[in-house]
Design an enzyme around this catalytic site. Structure first.
Site, PDB file in Angstrom:
ATOM      1  N   ASP A   1       0.870  -1.173   0.000  1.00 45.98           N
ATOM      2  CA  ASP A   1       0.000   0.000   0.000  1.00 45.98           C
ATOM      3  C   ASP A   1       0.916   1.235   0.000  1.00 45.98           C
ATOM      4  O   ASP A   1       2.138   1.126   0.121  1.00 45.98           O
ATOM      5  CB  ASP A   1      -0.976  -0.001   1.189  1.00 45.98           C
ATOM      6  CG  ASP A   1      -2.195   0.894   0.889  1.00 45.98           C
ATOM      7  OD1 ASP A   1      -2.129   1.705  -0.058  1.00 45.98           O
ATOM      8  OD2 ASP A   1      -3.213   0.788   1.598  1.00 45.98           O
TER       9      ASP A   1
HETATM   10  C1  NOJ Z   1      -3.873   4.122  -0.071  1.00 45.46           C
HETATM   11  C2  NOJ Z   1      -5.086   3.266   0.111  1.00 45.46           C
HETATM   12  O1  NOJ Z   1      -5.030   2.583   1.346  1.00 45.46           O
HETATM   13  C3  NOJ Z   1      -5.264   2.245  -1.004  1.00 45.46           C
HETATM   14  O2  NOJ Z   1      -6.505   1.622  -0.845  1.00 45.46           O
HETATM   15  C4  NOJ Z   1      -5.156   2.897  -2.353  1.00 45.46           C
HETATM   16  O3  NOJ Z   1      -5.326   1.936  -3.351  1.00 45.46           O
HETATM   17  C5  NOJ Z   1      -3.804   3.564  -2.477  1.00 45.46           C
HETATM   18  N1  NOJ Z   1      -3.660   4.572  -1.424  1.00 45.46           N
HETATM   19  C6  NOJ Z   1      -3.591   4.208  -3.847  1.00 45.46           C
HETATM   20  O4  NOJ Z   1      -4.422   5.287  -4.006  1.00 45.46           O
END
Ligand code: NOJ
Length: 750
Positions: free
Chosen positions: A294
């Site tokens: 993430d």
């Molecule tokens: C953080 C988020 O937790 C995740 O769900 C998302 O896909 C990414 N950022 C990219 O935007």
């Protein structure tokens, strides 16, 4: 000809020889034949730096369509040097083609980039938030919605979506409950599989397919206190029984990528969790796609306190099984040195690169790196009439009628005066909800507009905002009360604003914010019948509201067709059929409150103090899981089982008669729950094991049959083996998890 061009040409000839023929795989996806040979031939040509590059993903600021966008020299330099494998948040067929050209024409090996974006509930045509979509209990409909999202996103140069979000959530304080399918692993698994299939289609090389990414692996929804990014400490049993099933379902549906979560579980952040990312995902489940971190979660391992330096964080992540680094830059800056110093074996790097390349091949990127950069298609498909039509249908089916006293709803079409009141009544932005990709508030039909259109020319539709979603300003109450006086009905559209849920949208309160409930009380004093339409991204604790008003429609954040869908339901063009995928508590103090809880040694008894309950509140929910009214009524009868006992490896037939005893047509979600009465470990008091939505005309009756196979009866025994244990089981069937018919059977010993 430069040496880079020569290498590139040789490589592409090699790839064609090795085979571009495709074969069907077991998971239903089309996979290029000789895939592994193609991947290995490419890997053999790569330097360590180029290999690391495939594992690096960066975001580009201002990458969204319509925003001021400039690819910096730094980005271009990195791409040209083969140091980037994927970009996120860059959108637009033309733009992405230009960037892809740099990767394909100007790098030594010409490996195409993968363009990713959070396409969560639509791209331009925004559907209800996933929690709303789950309320349809219609996986096939949600597959279609994901297909539309893929068609639009792919046309705008997107190859990959960071969806579906399949986290089970039992704590409505957690803002990200809005992004998932609620509290139940079975419903969540059905929705997960449907979305994966919708995004990816049955052939990933098709230009309108996008790679799906099941996230966030794992147990992110179990964050303590419902606070985003917070600590998780759960048993392996709970992990496997509650939080993992939707991921397993996504893998079985052929999902091509998985995103690991921010949280730790029992001291181990997911980005360094070998047990999760390798033992379970790869060894047990045979997942052969790739894992992306993430956002900066690799770097965050330093803040977690399990990596003493950026290099340690990078080493832990790649060793655990994180293949691609989203945004932290640590793979880019540290992996090369780690390999050089022999701290990470080249084989580990190679395996991660193989996984990423395999997916790029599966997407057909090597055969056509510009596969979905088609400006003409981009213009044509966005907001196509059939997309809007589907968005209206999904929104209609996602809304849950919580209360309808005295049959106030549906409203008659010939009402002459209607007041539409509330801070969300004419909001164009909030209905889009969180993660609205390239949704545009100008496309949104507000509730006010939807009602105006549906009410027809003869009706006088008055509007007053009344108050804000938050804040204590009551100065608009007077105007709102004036609008409500003397009209046939007052429709109050209240709830949360869209940014109150989603990432970092956790709340410490579950009440309707600001003075909105006071506004409702003020309108009630006018004596005009009140209908409340709720927009929110989580279950709310609304006992007073629920007692005070005759009709409540839970609309969630319904997407661009919000107003039309609300009007369809309020005026009875469509009978509500949504059912809650989450429990609505009476009070925040009951959290966590979910239907599939354990019995305890002292289940709650009203008359007995020393039982598991609160002394100052009823133990039951305000609205149970699976609940939702219709404009008609359904009666359940004749629950029968195919046998009084079965062998553990056999299926049991469950049948029930459902009759529409009302005067209107309607749809009902028939739900089947089981309970393993005595097992080697304690079991939940009910577990959803099957459901089906049926449609019945007034007076019509249908016999509905469900097979319950061994998987429906299995659980993890004391030794963590998944088995069907002999003994007594109960079966419950009904239109929600509370009001059910009951029967029982025995599973015989082998
Ligand atoms: C953080 C988020 O937790 C995740 O769900 C998302 O896909 C990414 N950022 C990219 O935007």
């Amino acid at each position: 000809m430069s040496s880079g061009t020569i290498v590139r040409r040789i490589f592409y000839v090699l790839l064609m020889v090795v085979g571009s023929v495709t074969a069907r795989a077991n998971d239903g996806l089309t996979i290029p034949r000789n895939l592994d040979r193609r991947v290995d031939s490419l890997l053999a040509l790569m330097t360590v730096e180029e290999k690391v590059g495939q594992l690096v993903q960066y975001s580009v600021k201002g990458g969204g369509t319509g925003e001021k966008f400039r690819l910096t020299e730094e980005h271009v330099g990195r791409i040209r040097a083969g140091r980037v494998g994927s970009l996120l948040n860059v959108v637009g067929a033309e733009r992405n083609r230009l960037i892809q050209e740099i990767a394909v024409k100007e790098t030594r090996l010409g490996i195409p980039l993968l363009f990713g974006l959070d396409v969560v509930h639509g791209f331009r045509t925004i559907f209800p938030i996933p929690l709303g979509e789950a309320s349809t209990w219609e996986p096939e409909l949600i597959r279609k919605a994901a297909r539309v999202a893929a068609v639009e996103a792919s046309a705008a140069g997107i190859h990959w979506t960071f969806a579906p979000m399949v986290d089970i959530a039992r704590d409505p304080r957690w803002g990200r409950i809005a992004e998932g399918s609620g509290e139940d692993p079975f419903l969540g698994s059905q929705m997960a599989a449907a979305r994966v299939t919708g995004f990816q289609g049955d052939d990933l090389t098709r230009t309108d397919a996008i790679l799906a990414c099941a996230k966030h692996f794992a147990a992110y929804g179990a964050a303590e206190g419902g606070r985003d990014y917070n600590t998780v400490d759960i048993s392996e049993r709970t992990l496997r029984e509650v939080y993992l099933p939707p991921f397993d379902a996504a893998v079985k549906a052929g999902v091509g990528s998985i995103m690991c979560s921010f949280n730790e579980i029992a001291g181990i952040p997911s980005s360094s969790n070998h047990f999760l990312l390798t033992d379970i995902l790869r060894t047990e489940w045979k997942f052969d796609g790739f894992v992306v971190s993430d956002w900066c979660s690799i770097a965050e391992m330093q803040a977690h306190g399990i990596a003493g330096s950026p290099a340690e964080a990078a080493a832990e992540a790649i060793t655990a099984g994180v293949d691609m680094d989203m945004e932290s830059g640590l793979y880019d800056s540290r992996l090369g040195d780690l390999i050089g110093a022999g701290k990470i074996p080249v084989a580990v790097l190679d395996e991660a690169v193989r996984r990423v390349l395999r997916v790029k091949f599966r997407l057909g990127l090597f055969d056509n790196p510009y596969r979905s950069f088609e400006t003409a298609r981009e213009k044509k498909v966005m907001l196509a009439p059939e997309h809007r039509f589907l968005a209206r249908e999904v929104a209609g089916q996602s809304m849950v009628l919580l209360k309808n006293e005295g049959g106030l709803l549906p409203l008659k079409k010939d009402l002459s005066k209607i007041a539409v009141i509330g801070p969300l009544a004419d909001s164009r932005n909030d209905p889009l909800g969180c993660w609205d990709a390239k949704g545009d508030s100008n496309d949104v039909v507000t509730v006010l507009r939807g009602i105006r259109q549906a009410a027809g020319r003869g009706a006088d539709v008055l509007y007053a905002r009344g108050c804000g979603v938050t804040g204590a300003d009551r100065s608009g109450f007077g105007k709102a009360m004036k609008a409500a006086r003397g009209v046939d009905v007052a429709i109050l559209v209240i709830g949360e604003s869209s940014e109150m849920s989603g990432e970092a949208g956790s709340r410490a309160s579950l009440s309707i914010p600001g003075v909105q409930e006071e506004l409702v009380q003020a309108i009630l004093t006018t004596g005009t019948p009140v209908v409340v339409v709720l927009m929110n991204g989580r279950p709310l604790a609304i006992p007073r509201l629920s007692a005070a008003v005759p009709a409540i429609l839970e609309a969630w954040f319904p997407g661009i067709e919000a107003g039309n869908a609300v009007a369809d339901l309020l005026f009875g063009d469509y009978s509500p059929s949504g059912k809650l995928p989450v429990t609505f508590p009476r009070d925040i103090g009951q959290i966590p409150l979910y239907y599939n809880h354990k019995n305890t040694g002292r289940p709650a008894v009203d008359t007995s103090r020393f039982t598991s309950k609160y002394i100052d509140l009823e133990s039951t929910p305000l609205y149970p899981f699976g609940f939702g009214l219709s404009y008609t009524r359904f009666e359940y009868s004749e629950l029968t089982l195919s046998a009084p006992s079965i062998e553990p490896d056999r299926s049991l037939g469950v049948s029930v008669t459902v009759t529409n005893v009302g005067t209107r047509s309607g749809e009902e979600v028939v739900q089947v729950y089981i309970r393993d009465e005595v097992a080697s470990v304690t079991r939940p008091i009910k577990e959803l094991r099957a459901f089906r939505k049926i449609s019945l005309a007034p007076g019509q009756q249908q016999r509905v049959d469900f097979p319950l196979g061994p998987e429906a009866l299995a659980s993890y025994n004391r030794d963590m083996q998944r088995v069907v244990e002999p003994g007594e089981f109960k079966v419950f069937v009904g239109g929600n998890s509370r009001d059910v018919l009951e029967s029982s059977f025995r599973v015989l010993a082998h």
